[in-house]
Scaffold this active site. Structure first.
Site, mmCIF file in Angstrom:
data_model
loop_
_atom_site.group_PDB
_atom_site.id
_atom_site.type_symbol
_atom_site.label_atom_id
_atom_site.label_comp_id
_atom_site.label_asym_id
_atom_site.label_seq_id
_atom_site.Cartn_x
_atom_site.Cartn_y
_atom_site.Cartn_z
ATOM 1 N N THR A 23 -10.396 -7.226 9.066
ATOM 2 C CA THR A 23 -8.957 -7.009 8.833
ATOM 3 C C THR A 23 -8.317 -6.391 10.065
ATOM 4 O OG1 THR A 23 -9.220 -6.834 6.448
ATOM 5 C CG2 THR A 23 -7.293 -5.748 7.385
ATOM 6 N N GLY A 82 -3.619 -2.140 -2.286
ATOM 7 C CA GLY A 82 -2.210 -1.993 -2.635
ATOM 8 C C GLY A 82 -1.945 -2.514 -4.031
ATOM 9 N N TYR A 96 -14.182 1.230 10.219
ATOM 10 C CA TYR A 96 -12.765 1.611 10.267
ATOM 11 C C TYR A 96 -12.388 2.095 11.669
ATOM 12 C CZ TYR A 96 -8.434 4.038 8.869
ATOM 13 O OH TYR A 96 -7.130 4.470 8.751
ATOM 14 N N LEU A 136 0.257 -2.783 9.192
ATOM 15 C CA LEU A 136 -0.348 -1.680 8.439
ATOM 16 C C LEU A 136 -1.545 -2.126 7.600
ATOM 17 C CD1 LEU A 136 2.279 -0.262 9.296
ATOM 18 C CD2 LEU A 136 2.597 0.478 6.952
ATOM 19 N N ARG A 188 4.526 -15.589 19.699
ATOM 20 C CA ARG A 188 5.281 -16.826 19.458
ATOM 21 C C ARG A 188 6.759 -16.533 19.193
ATOM 22 N NH1 ARG A 188 6.745 -19.156 14.952
ATOM 23 N NH2 ARG A 188 5.371 -17.916 13.657
ATOM 24 N N GLY A 208 0.827 -1.213 0.000
ATOM 25 C CA GLY A 208 0.000 0.000 0.000
ATOM 26 C C GLY A 208 0.857 1.257 0.000
ATOM 27 N N ASP A 240 0.572 -8.881 1.724
ATOM 28 C CA ASP A 240 -0.504 -8.028 1.211
ATOM 29 C C ASP A 240 -1.494 -8.870 0.414
ATOM 30 O OD1 ASP A 240 -0.325 -4.643 0.856
ATOM 31 O OD2 ASP A 240 -1.923 -5.720 -0.191
ATOM 32 N N ASN A 241 -2.773 -8.515 0.492
ATOM 33 C CA ASN A 241 -3.768 -9.215 -0.339
ATOM 34 C C ASN A 241 -4.127 -8.380 -1.575
ATOM 35 O OD1 ASN A 241 -5.376 -7.181 0.621
ATOM 36 N ND2 ASN A 241 -7.031 -8.502 1.339
#
Ligand code: NAD
Ligand code: UDP
Length: 317
Positions: free
Chosen positions: A91, A37, A144, A72, A105, A11, A32-33
């Site tokens: 998300t 972006g 959001y 992010l 972890r 993005g 990123d999906n």
């Protein structure tokens, strides 16, 4: 050298951050999906042995080893986060849980990109970090705003309950090269409209204010915050306190682009905050940081970026 995961790394902010982290000699995994972006933002890094690009949706678990995480991932412009509001809040909530699980972890440090939106339509001005905000929980911006508020809560609870090493930054409006020209935010809209001599669309009367920070200043602050040796110092506002009205902003862009565009007015979307300006005393004190690039210089660089982008697109046609 650190192994660093950047979610949302393709993005606007993420790609600028990945570039800086790789140039500083770190190993970077960009997750990123590609919802908002683009590979174009990071194309120049692909092939660099310090950079890995992974198509991944943060609402699903991810396993890798890392020293640091910058979380992010989340669409940031109102039209994109309202396109699929359920996905937006998933998300922020599930993505943050997954990244906190990874941090726990690996004993990695995790920085959450929160936002000035957690203050909603603020009743105190400028906004300080101790203000709890004035947010509508059921409006069109809530997916959001409340998603980001919940992400802050998750960060705090993983910190208190599991001792995860966390950082929270509340980012105020940021602009610069690699913003998506179609994502509907005010800076890209006005510059692209001005460069094409199209009408400049002001929502409402333009008296609402925002404070705009140039991307290079923000990236510097993100890195200082992540590497601050003091441990968790509470959420920190990051932005440029120089505040202006949207009308004044439109006029400035028309002037800087020598455009023939006319200003027109469109309806103000609901819950659009009337004013926004960060108090950055905490960042100044703890990070020794303040923005260096003034609005005219930042806009000049951003206008040049969009001008080249539009010329390249025209050449391809
Ligand atoms: P952007 O929309 O350009 O970038 C967001 C990135 O996240 C995109 O690459 C998108 O494809 C990716 N993404 C979205 N959902 C995802 C998912 N489920 N899994 C994986 N990747 C996903 O926005 P930006 O301006 O670069 O903002 C980056 C972060 O900073 C966001 O979290 C945003 O809320 C925060 N922020 C930005 C601003 C600003 O002014 N730009 C202000 C406050 C906060
Ligand atoms: N805005 C506008 N014209 C546009 C896009 C946005 O007047 O073409 C206004 C919008 O209503 C808001 C301000 O500009 O008051 C900033 O909008 P943006 O979407 O960039 O960010 P946010 O509202 O999240 O701060």
């Amino acid at each position: 050298m650190s192994r660093i995961i950047v979610t949302g790394g393709a993005g606007f902010i993420g790609s600028n951050l990945c570039e800086r982290l790789v140039n500083d000699g770190n190993d970077v995994i960009c997750l990123d999906n590609f919802f908002t972006g683009s590979k174009d933002n990071i194309r120049h890094l692909i092939g660099n042995s310090r950079f890995e690009l992974v198509r991944h949706d943060v609402t699903k678990e991810f396993y890798a080893e890392a020293d640091q995480i910058y979380n992010l991932a989340c669409p940031a412009s109102p039209p994109s986060y309202q396109y699929n509001p359920i996905k937006t809040i998933k998300t922020s909530v599930m993505g943050t849980i997954n990244m906190l699980g990874l941090a726990k972890r690996c004993k990695a440090r995790i920085l959450q990109a929160s936002t000035s939106e957690i203050y909603g339509d603020p009743k105190i001005h400028p906004q300080t970090e101790d203000y709890w905000g004035n947010v509508n929980p059921i409006g069109i911006r809530s997916c959001y705003d409340e998603g980001k508020r919940c992400a802050e809560t998750l960060m705090m609870d993983y910190h208190r309950q599991n001792n995860v090493d966390i950082r929270i930054v509340r980012i105020f409006n940021t602009y610069g090269p690699k913003m998506d020209k179609n994502d509907g935010r005010v800076v890209s809209n006005f510059i692209v409209q001005a460069l094409q001599n199209q009408d400049i669309t002001i929502y409402g009367d333009g008296s609402q204010t925002r404070s705009f920070c140039y991307i290079d200043d923000l990236v510097e602050a993100l890195i200082r915050m992540q590497n601050n040796k003091e441990g968790f110092i509470g959420p920190v506002n990051l932005g440029n306190p120089s505040e202006r009205s949207i009308l004044e902003f439109a006029e400035r862009i028309i002037k800087l682009t020598n455009s023939n565009s006319k200003i027109i007015h469109k309806p103000l979307p609901s819950d659009d905050p009337t004013r926004r300006r960060p108090n950055i005393s905490l960042a100044k004190e703890k990070l020794k940081w303040e923005p260096k690039i003034d609005i005219d210089e930042g806009l000049k660089r951003t206008i040049e970026y969009f001008d080249n982008l539009l010329k390249n697109e025209n050449n391809k046609e």
